[in-house]
Design a protein around this motif. Structure first.
Motif, PDB file in Angstrom:
ATOM      1  N   ILE A 132       0.853  -1.186   0.000  1.00  0.00           N
ATOM      2  CA  ILE A 132       0.000   0.000   0.000  1.00  0.00           C
ATOM      3  C   ILE A 132       0.889   1.237   0.000  1.00  0.00           C
ATOM      4  O   ILE A 132       1.598   1.518   0.977  1.00  0.00           O
ATOM      5  CB  ILE A 132      -0.936   0.022   1.219  1.00  0.00           C
ATOM      6  CG1 ILE A 132      -1.641  -1.345   1.376  1.00  0.00           C
ATOM      7  CG2 ILE A 132      -1.946   1.148   1.070  1.00  0.00           C
ATOM      8  CD1 ILE A 132      -2.380  -1.819   0.139  1.00  0.00           C
ATOM      9  N   ALA A 133       0.860   1.955  -1.108  1.00  0.00           N
ATOM     10  CA  ALA A 133       1.606   3.208  -1.209  1.00  0.00           C
ATOM     11  C   ALA A 133       0.624   4.356  -1.000  1.00  0.00           C
ATOM     12  O   ALA A 133      -0.110   4.381  -0.016  1.00  0.00           O
ATOM     13  CB  ALA A 133       2.315   3.304  -2.562  1.00  0.00           C
ATOM     14  N   SER A 134       0.569   5.294  -1.922  1.00  0.00           N
ATOM     15  CA  SER A 134      -0.315   6.445  -1.781  1.00  0.00           C
ATOM     16  C   SER A 134      -0.303   7.240  -3.068  1.00  0.00           C
ATOM     17  O   SER A 134       0.669   7.181  -3.840  1.00  0.00           O
ATOM     18  CB  SER A 134       0.159   7.344  -0.632  1.00  0.00           C
ATOM     19  OG  SER A 134      -0.506   8.599  -0.635  1.00  0.00           O
ATOM     20  N   ILE A 135      -1.343   8.012  -3.283  1.00  0.00           N
ATOM     21  CA  ILE A 135      -1.338   8.958  -4.384  1.00  0.00           C
ATOM     22  C   ILE A 135      -0.155   9.911  -4.240  1.00  0.00           C
ATOM     23  O   ILE A 135       0.364  10.440  -5.236  1.00  0.00           O
ATOM     24  CB  ILE A 135      -2.678   9.726  -4.427  1.00  0.00           C
ATOM     25  CG1 ILE A 135      -2.818  10.512  -5.736  1.00  0.00           C
ATOM     26  CG2 ILE A 135      -2.826  10.620  -3.234  1.00  0.00           C
ATOM     27  CD1 ILE A 135      -2.969   9.651  -6.958  1.00  0.00           C
ATOM     28  N   ARG A 144       5.006  16.967   2.187  1.00  0.00           N
ATOM     29  CA  ARG A 144       5.080  15.505   2.205  1.00  0.00           C
ATOM     30  C   ARG A 144       6.435  14.982   1.720  1.00  0.00           C
ATOM     31  O   ARG A 144       6.500  13.940   1.087  1.00  0.00           O
ATOM     32  CB  ARG A 144       3.967  14.914   1.331  1.00  0.00           C
ATOM     33  CG  ARG A 144       2.585  14.990   1.948  1.00  0.00           C
ATOM     34  CD  ARG A 144       1.512  14.618   0.935  1.00  0.00           C
ATOM     35  NE  ARG A 144       0.213  14.382   1.537  1.00  0.00           N
ATOM     36  CZ  ARG A 144      -0.642  15.333   1.884  1.00  0.00           C
ATOM     37  NH1 ARG A 144      -0.316  16.600   1.681  1.00  0.00           N
ATOM     38  NH2 ARG A 144      -1.809  15.036   2.439  1.00  0.00           N
ATOM     39  N   VAL A 145       7.504  15.681   2.031  1.00  0.00           N
ATOM     40  CA  VAL A 145       8.801  15.274   1.492  1.00  0.00           C
ATOM     41  C   VAL A 145       9.177  13.867   1.946  1.00  0.00           C
ATOM     42  O   VAL A 145       9.645  13.052   1.140  1.00  0.00           O
ATOM     43  CB  VAL A 145       9.908  16.288   1.855  1.00  0.00           C
ATOM     44  CG1 VAL A 145      10.111  16.405   3.366  1.00  0.00           C
ATOM     45  CG2 VAL A 145      11.220  15.898   1.180  1.00  0.00           C
ATOM     46  N   ALA A 146       8.981  13.537   3.211  1.00  0.00           N
ATOM     47  CA  ALA A 146       9.317  12.200   3.705  1.00  0.00           C
ATOM     48  C   ALA A 146       8.251  11.192   3.310  1.00  0.00           C
ATOM     49  O   ALA A 146       8.555  10.122   2.778  1.00  0.00           O
ATOM     50  CB  ALA A 146       9.499  12.219   5.217  1.00  0.00           C
ATOM     51  N   ALA A 152       6.760   6.704  -2.928  1.00  0.00           N
ATOM     52  CA  ALA A 152       7.317   6.523  -4.272  1.00  0.00           C
ATOM     53  C   ALA A 152       8.318   5.370  -4.288  1.00  0.00           C
ATOM     54  O   ALA A 152       8.383   4.588  -5.249  1.00  0.00           O
ATOM     55  CB  ALA A 152       7.998   7.814  -4.739  1.00  0.00           C
ATOM     56  N   ALA A 153       9.074   5.239  -3.212  1.00  0.00           N
ATOM     57  CA  ALA A 153      10.025   4.135  -3.103  1.00  0.00           C
ATOM     58  C   ALA A 153       9.314   2.791  -3.008  1.00  0.00           C
ATOM     59  O   ALA A 153       9.781   1.784  -3.560  1.00  0.00           O
ATOM     60  CB  ALA A 153      10.937   4.343  -1.890  1.00  0.00           C
ATOM     61  N   VAL A 154       8.170   2.753  -2.323  1.00  0.00           N
ATOM     62  CA  VAL A 154       7.382   1.516  -2.243  1.00  0.00           C
ATOM     63  C   VAL A 154       6.906   1.101  -3.638  1.00  0.00           C
ATOM     64  O   VAL A 154       6.873  -0.091  -3.970  1.00  0.00           O
ATOM     65  CB  VAL A 154       6.190   1.702  -1.283  1.00  0.00           C
ATOM     66  CG1 VAL A 154       5.195   0.537  -1.408  1.00  0.00           C
ATOM     67  CG2 VAL A 154       6.675   1.815   0.148  1.00  0.00           C
ATOM     68  N   ILE A 155       6.551   2.071  -4.462  1.00  0.00           N
ATOM     69  CA  ILE A 155       6.134   1.777  -5.831  1.00  0.00           C
ATOM     70  C   ILE A 155       7.272   1.102  -6.598  1.00  0.00           C
ATOM     71  O   ILE A 155       7.062   0.081  -7.267  1.00  0.00           O
ATOM     72  CB  ILE A 155       5.684   3.070  -6.536  1.00  0.00           C
ATOM     73  CG1 ILE A 155       4.351   3.548  -5.946  1.00  0.00           C
ATOM     74  CG2 ILE A 155       5.577   2.870  -8.042  1.00  0.00           C
ATOM     75  CD1 ILE A 155       3.939   4.934  -6.388  1.00  0.00           C
ATOM     76  N   GLN A 156       8.467   1.638  -6.496  1.00  0.00           N
ATOM     77  CA  GLN A 156       9.612   1.029  -7.183  1.00  0.00           C
ATOM     78  C   GLN A 156       9.951  -0.331  -6.594  1.00  0.00           C
ATOM     79  O   GLN A 156      10.274  -1.274  -7.333  1.00  0.00           O
ATOM     80  CB  GLN A 156      10.831   1.949  -7.106  1.00  0.00           C
ATOM     81  CG  GLN A 156      12.076   1.404  -7.796  1.00  0.00           C
ATOM     82  CD  GLN A 156      11.889   1.184  -9.292  1.00  0.00           C
ATOM     83  OE1 GLN A 156      11.061   1.845  -9.916  1.00  0.00           O
ATOM     84  NE2 GLN A 156      12.648   0.269  -9.861  1.00  0.00           N
ATOM     85  N   LEU A 157       9.866  -0.460  -5.275  1.00  0.00           N
ATOM     86  CA  LEU A 157      10.121  -1.749  -4.624  1.00  0.00           C
ATOM     87  C   LEU A 157       9.157  -2.808  -5.142  1.00  0.00           C
ATOM     88  O   LEU A 157       9.548  -3.960  -5.375  1.00  0.00           O
ATOM     89  CB  LEU A 157       9.998  -1.596  -3.111  1.00  0.00           C
ATOM     90  CG  LEU A 157      10.119  -2.869  -2.264  1.00  0.00           C
ATOM     91  CD1 LEU A 157      11.443  -3.571  -2.514  1.00  0.00           C
ATOM     92  CD2 LEU A 157       9.944  -2.536  -0.782  1.00  0.00           C
ATOM     93  N   THR A 158       7.913  -2.425  -5.339  1.00  0.00           N
ATOM     94  CA  THR A 158       6.906  -3.360  -5.864  1.00  0.00           C
ATOM     95  C   THR A 158       7.313  -3.868  -7.247  1.00  0.00           C
ATOM     96  O   THR A 158       7.192  -5.073  -7.539  1.00  0.00           O
ATOM     97  CB  THR A 158       5.533  -2.671  -5.950  1.00  0.00           C
ATOM     98  OG1 THR A 158       5.152  -2.192  -4.658  1.00  0.00           O
ATOM     99  CG2 THR A 158       4.479  -3.632  -6.465  1.00  0.00           C
TER     100      THR A 158
END
Length: 250
Positions: A132-135, A144-146, A152-158
């Motif tokens: 579960i990432a986020s828009i 929302r820098v962190a 965004a990193a979770v998206i790439q990890l997926t």
């Protein structure tokens, strides 16, 4: 009964709890994982077929101990939903490194640790990972820098997981919720923010926890057996709007 087992992190409330309830109703057994043990025990105590496991997903030793306990309790693992997350917002120049690391530790490290620990069991069942990432991982937003960077990193990890684990029959997909009407969101979103989201989202409303849960549950099932490496925004069309102005739609 499906006889299948799903592990859901961040399961004591919100989207995680909604997903647990939905999948329980469809015959799954659920390992509910959360670091808030009191809230977790209260939530799990009302659900038949679910077992609580207190764990901070950012701590590697706890993750490995929890995975061992889940497998001892259920004997198998067919799906992992990496839902646990924290949100700390603030301007870039005022975001301390300690804040940055707290967000990354749960939102990114936790997904990596839980997924990695679950791989041997998922190989046996040719199971599914749903992160579960986020828009906020798809489009930048102020304060929302962190949080946004972690998602965004979770998206790439997926995508990495899908590419590397596909040969074992393991599918990995990512759900990016847009604004969702959770208790937390409603507590911190002013009426001005609510109105602004209404105008910016093509469906003109927040999503519900159950709507996000439906997508997560689908990605865990055989009905999604040829779906992997996908990043799916459940956001009422928010991400697709680009720079379009709501005032120009009519």
């Amino acid at each position: 009964m499906t006889g299948k087992v799903a592990l859901i992190t961040g399961a004591a409330r919100g989207i995680g709890l909604a997903t647990a309830k939905l999948m329980l109703g469809r015959g799954w057994q659920i390992a509910m994982v959360d670091r808030d043990e009191e809230e977790l025990l209260a939530a799990a105590g009302e659900l038949d077929g679910a077992r609580p496991f207190a764990c901070d997903v950012s701590v590697a030793d706890q993750v490995h101990e929890t995975l061992s306990a889940v497998l001892a309790a259920f004997g198998r693992l067919d799906a992992v939903v990496n839902n646990a997350g924290v949100a700390e917002f603030g301007p870039i120049e005022k975001t301390g490194f300690d804040t940055w690391r707290r967000v990354m530790a749960t939102n990114l490290d936790g997904v990596f640790l839980v997924s990695q620990a679950a791989i041997p069991a998922l190989k046996e069942t040719r199971g599914a990972l749903v992160n579960i990432a986020s828009i906020s991982g798809l489009r930048a937003s102020t304060l929302r820098v962190a949080y946004g960077t972690s998602k965004a990193a979770v998206i790439q990890l997926t995508k990495q997981q899908a590419v590397e684990l596909g040969e074992y029959g393991i599918r990995a997909n990512c759900v990016c919720p847009g604004p969702v009407r959770t208790k937390l969101a409603m507590a911190v979103h002013s009426q001005e923010i609510i109105d602004a989201y209404h105008d910016a989202i093509p469906l003109n409303r927040y999503g519900s926890e159950s709507e996000i849960a439906e997508l997560i549950a689908f990605l865990c099932t055989e009905q999604a057996s040829y779906v992997t490496g996908q990043i799916i925004a459940a956001d009422g069309g928010f991400e697709s709007t680009g720079v379009g102005l709501p005032a120009l739609r009519t």
